[in-house]
Design an enzyme around this catalytic site. Structure first.
Site, PDB file in Angstrom:
ATOM      1  N   TYR A 323     -75.517 109.336  24.718  1.00 50.22           N
ATOM      2  CA  TYR A 323     -76.810 109.985  24.917  1.00 50.22           C
ATOM      3  C   TYR A 323     -77.019 110.230  26.417  1.00 50.22           C
ATOM      4  O   TYR A 323     -76.908 109.310  27.231  1.00 50.22           O
ATOM      5  CB  TYR A 323     -77.903 109.075  24.355  1.00 50.22           C
ATOM      6  CG  TYR A 323     -79.287 109.678  24.232  1.00 50.22           C
ATOM      7  CD1 TYR A 323     -79.628 110.918  24.738  1.00 50.22           C
ATOM      8  CD2 TYR A 323     -80.293 108.965  23.568  1.00 50.22           C
ATOM      9  CE1 TYR A 323     -80.895 111.442  24.605  1.00 50.22           C
ATOM     10  CE2 TYR A 323     -81.567 109.473  23.425  1.00 50.22           C
ATOM     11  CZ  TYR A 323     -81.873 110.708  23.954  1.00 50.22           C
ATOM     12  OH  TYR A 323     -83.145 111.219  23.816  1.00 50.22           O
ATOM     13  N   CYS A 324     -77.289 111.471  26.787  1.00 50.07           N
ATOM     14  CA  CYS A 324     -77.604 111.843  28.168  1.00 50.07           C
ATOM     15  C   CYS A 324     -76.475 111.420  29.106  1.00 50.07           C
ATOM     16  O   CYS A 324     -75.331 111.792  28.895  1.00 50.07           O
ATOM     17  CB  CYS A 324     -78.952 111.243  28.565  1.00 50.07           C
ATOM     18  SG  CYS A 324     -79.593 111.824  30.153  1.00 50.07           S
ATOM     19  N   VAL A 325     -76.771 110.627  30.148  1.00 48.07           N
ATOM     20  CA  VAL A 325     -75.744 110.276  31.135  1.00 48.07           C
ATOM     21  C   VAL A 325     -74.623 109.449  30.525  1.00 48.07           C
ATOM     22  O   VAL A 325     -73.483 109.478  31.013  1.00 48.07           O
ATOM     23  CB  VAL A 325     -76.361 109.531  32.339  1.00 48.07           C
ATOM     24  CG1 VAL A 325     -77.257 110.450  33.135  1.00 48.07           C
ATOM     25  CG2 VAL A 325     -77.127 108.288  31.896  1.00 48.07           C
ATOM     26  N   GLY A 327     -73.359 110.123  27.747  1.00 50.65           N
ATOM     27  CA  GLY A 327     -72.461 111.141  27.222  1.00 50.65           C
ATOM     28  C   GLY A 327     -71.538 111.676  28.296  1.00 50.65           C
ATOM     29  O   GLY A 327     -70.367 111.993  28.030  1.00 50.65           O
ATOM     30  N   LEU A 352     -75.472 113.672  22.681  1.00 50.71           N
ATOM     31  CA  LEU A 352     -76.887 113.989  22.553  1.00 50.71           C
ATOM     32  C   LEU A 352     -77.424 114.378  23.930  1.00 50.71           C
ATOM     33  O   LEU A 352     -77.434 113.572  24.854  1.00 50.71           O
ATOM     34  CB  LEU A 352     -77.663 112.786  22.010  1.00 50.71           C
ATOM     35  CG  LEU A 352     -77.166 112.181  20.694  1.00 50.71           C
ATOM     36  CD1 LEU A 352     -78.052 111.008  20.278  1.00 50.71           C
ATOM     37  CD2 LEU A 352     -77.121 113.236  19.593  1.00 50.71           C
TER      38      LEU A 352
END
Length: 591
Positions: A323-325, A327, A352
């Site tokens: 998710y976000c960073v 990822g 995500l």
């Protein structure tokens, strides 16, 4: 006779004078007490030495508060209206231009009912459009400079909205007269409390608590390292997918954004769908991990968690979510595993709102300049880690109108408490970051865009290339995402070479992800035809009402539909790793 009665009722009584004098005196006292509390204890300024004694003086005779407060407020608003109107005429504004019906700042009927406030509102909106249009059309600017200018102008016009000031907000003036100034005192107390805490209050205090009514999905912490805790959740179905799922949340936030209340919990929903689920809970940085680097988050974080779950359950591979960073680092992890011919450890990867190519990274890229890095170095020089409140303030600035100024009006001017909201409780629950790693993330990823280059990033001495990643990938982006814009997230599609599925969700960085099917909110778009660009994808996309979660679940099961009984090591504590403590664990509660 009626006119005489109205005139008499408008004259302040002795009680009115005394009350308004007390209000201003109390405000002065609160400010002085806060100032005195901030002085060094040996500064020689004991409270008893105050020249005003226990209470500061009221305003001197002849000051504005010795006149009718209602008249003062009315005169102030009229002065603003005339000033704005004059400016508008000078630059040729059309205050009757089309307005944005969704602008919640001016939704109250008072903004239209009074000619004075109607003029203020219309002129401000026209002036804002004029300033933004001028900045957008200014010649001689490159794209980056124009982006910076537009952000600065937008921030300025949002800050200068008449709704943000007591004398030009009819709702505030009405509340002030109704409460006889008590709202301003309460608002001042709210503001001073926030200053002391170093953070803007966005949700009612004391309503939510991690482990009590947030992050309550049953499970156990089965592993703890200096960097993370690993949570295994208790299955609720008789059978589970044979390939387990490991979620990597952002290390800049608490993991429970994916496990809010049970009705919103992605974690609970996954468990109820028969997924063997594991969650990484990152440690909020302190001196013990101040020197953590990318190598730590890849090798000692993500790969270590992947190997732990594989060994615990005796499986060859796992599904992953970044998710976000997280990822971003998951992309580096996959490229590292590929370089070492260990890519089979990960059966699939879900991203995500995550970016791997930062050439179109959006407004957050504005906070990566030399001044920001210099400030980061200065405020982390002694501790080695960044106080999470700085990151929270940065994210709030990206949506200043909604996440800053609306609370200034509600909390400080109206004197209200914000409503309880689990998502905003999480948003305010800040996490500290290792300073050197955060600086490297800014320099190497955001500014340098090194991950998008072949061999631009090294992990433990290995030059990684994300273009070699063939892991089946599911990519989710938010249509209104202001942190990871969809055009930036889309760039994953041009790097990874394995099978990929892209889904565009309604809403933004958080609400676009945390959207349970039962809520029946928003929508998502899919396109099963090949698309070289996001524009092509959107042009041929099919809109689906509601959450994207079921689409993702169907995709996940298509990668490996095999199931196994939910017993033995599939139950927390029944395998070789014994429980350390109940979920959600200590790390997520540490401040």
């Amino acid at each position: 006779m009626a006119d005489d009665t109205d005139t008499a009722s408008a004259i302040p009584t002795l009680e009115d004078w005394q009350h308004w004098t007390w209000v201003m005196g109390r405000a002065q006292q609160m400010l002085m007490e806060t100032w005195a509390d901030g002085l060094p204890k040996d500064a020689g300024w004991p409270a008893a030495a105050s020249p005003w004694g226990a209470f500061p003086p009221a305003f001197p005779a002849g000051s504005p508060m010795t006149t009718d407060p209602a008249a003062l407020f009315s005169a102030g608003a009229e002065a603003w209206a005339k000033g704005l109107e004059t400016w508008g005429k000078m630059i040729g504004l059309d205050p009757e231009a089309k307005e944005n019906a969704k602008d919640r700042r001016f939704a109250a009927p008072e903004w239209q009912e009074s000619p004075v406030f109607d003029t203020i509102r219309k002129t401000y909106l026209a002036l804002s459009d004029k300033l933004l249009g001028t900045a957008e059309e200014l010649d001689g600017l490159d794209d980056e400079s124009r982006h910076r200018l537009m952000f600065a102008v937008r921030s300025f016009v949002d800050a200068m909205s008449p709704s943000n000031f007591a004398l030009t907000n009819p709702q505030v003036l009405k509340r002030t007269m109704e409460t006889r100034g008590e709202n301003l005192l309460k608002g001042l107390a709210n503001m001073l409390d926030d200053i002391a805490a170093g953070q803007l209050t966005q949700t009612k205090q004391g309503v939510f608590e991690v482990g009590r009514n947030l992050a309550t999905t049953p499970g156990k912490v089965i592993k703890e390292t200096p960097l993370y805790q690993l949570i295994q959740y208790t299955p609720t179905t008789d059978e589970v997918l044979e390939t387990p799922l490991v979620i990597f949340p952002p290390w800049i936030n608490r993991f429970y954004i994916l496990d809010l209340t049970p009705e919103k919990s992605f974690v609970k929903w996954c468990v109820d769908q028969g997924i063997s689920l594991f969650m990484v809970s990152w440690k909020s940085a302190d001196e013990s991990i101040a020197d953590a680097t990318l190598d730590d988050y890849v090798l000692n974080g993500q790969i270590d968690a992947i190997d732990t779950v594989r060994d615990l359950l005796g499986v060859e591979s796992v599904h992953t979510i970044g998710y976000c960073v997280a990822g971003t680092t998951l992309a580096a992890t996959l490229a590292y595993l590929t370089a070492h011919k260990q890519q089979s450890k990960v059966k699939s990867a879900t991203f995500l709102t995550a970016q791997v190519d930062f050439s179109s990274a959006g407004d957050l890229k504005l906070f990566t300049g030399a001044d920001t890095v210099a400030l980061l170095d200065e405020i982390t020089r002694d501790s080695g880690y960044l106080d999470g409140r700085y990151m929270a303030a940065t994210f709030n600035l990206l949506r200043g109108r909604d996440l800053i100024w609306s609370y200034v009006v509600n909390n400080y001017l109206m004197g209200d408490e914000p409503a309880p909201f689990d998502l905003l409780h999480w948003n305010s629950d800040t996490t500290n970051l290792p300073a050197s790693w955060h600086r490297d993330y800014i320099e190497s990823f955001y500014k340098g865009n090194k991950l998008a280059e072949k061999g631009g990033i090294n992990v433990a001495g290995t030059a990684v290339d994300i273009d070699t990643v063939k892991t089946p990938t599911y990519v989710q982006a938010g249509r209104e995402d202001h942190i990871s814009p969809p055009e930036s997230v889309w760039k994953i599609m041009g790097h990874f070479t394995g099978p990929k599925r892209f889904v565009l969700a309604g809403s933004g960085h958080i609400a676009g992800v945390v959207n349970p099917p039962a809520a029946e909110k928003y929508q998502h778009w899919t396109n099963n035809e090949p698309a070289d660009t996001l524009e092509t994808f959107i042009a041929g996309a099919e809109e689906h009402k509601g959450s994207w979660w079921p689409d993702w679940l169907a995709w996940l099961k298509s990668q490996d539909p095999a199931t196994v009984p939910a017993n033995g090591a599939r139950v927390p504590g029944k395998g070789k790793l014994k429980p350390i403590e109940d979920a959600p664990g200590r790390y997520v509660k540490a401040r």
